[in-house]
Design a protein around this motif. Sequence first.
Motif: not given
Length: 187
Positions: A53-59, A77-87
């Motif tokens: 959800q955070d990934t697509f909200t960011t997108a 999208l995958l890099v954004t997903c990874r960043n949200h997971a790390l956060n």
Amino acid sequence: MDSVGEPDRVLVHRSATGDRRAFAALFDRHSRAVTRYAWALVSDRLDVQEIVQDTFTTAWSKAGSVTIAESSALPWLLVTCRNHALNRRRKKGPHRAEPLPEGLAGLADVAANEDRALAVQRLRWVQTDIEALDGLDRRICELCLVEGRSYAEAAAIVGASVGAMGTRRASARNRNRVRRAVSNHDE
């Protein structure tokens, strides 16, 4: 306007203007791959749902500033997903959950193991396709997607410039099976 056959670049541009149908088409096209990747990064179902959800909200919120270099928004999208997971991991790190009562602790372990096993099963096809790449392209994918390193870190490890990393990634994406597998694979 029919969004199904449009390239990601066009869908992102239309999303930036508030076109919800274009964004829905982008979501439909890539949500499975983003979800699979999130499962590889975290093992909790609620975390996966929130990260996607955070990934697509960011997108949605950054659609006006995202530049799609080739034809697919999936790498971004995958890099954004990874960043949200790390956060998410950083936020959860210092907080320790209270242990469950003895009878429930075993059930929690079983659920966590089942979630992790499902994630591994869902991502096995990606690993097979990465292994099929040429040596340097495979190493770049391993460093950036599997280990979560930046292009600059990966470039330093393989002895290439950051620009060369982008060129290698683009050429690999144009010819490799990973892109086709991500876009065509059913759950």
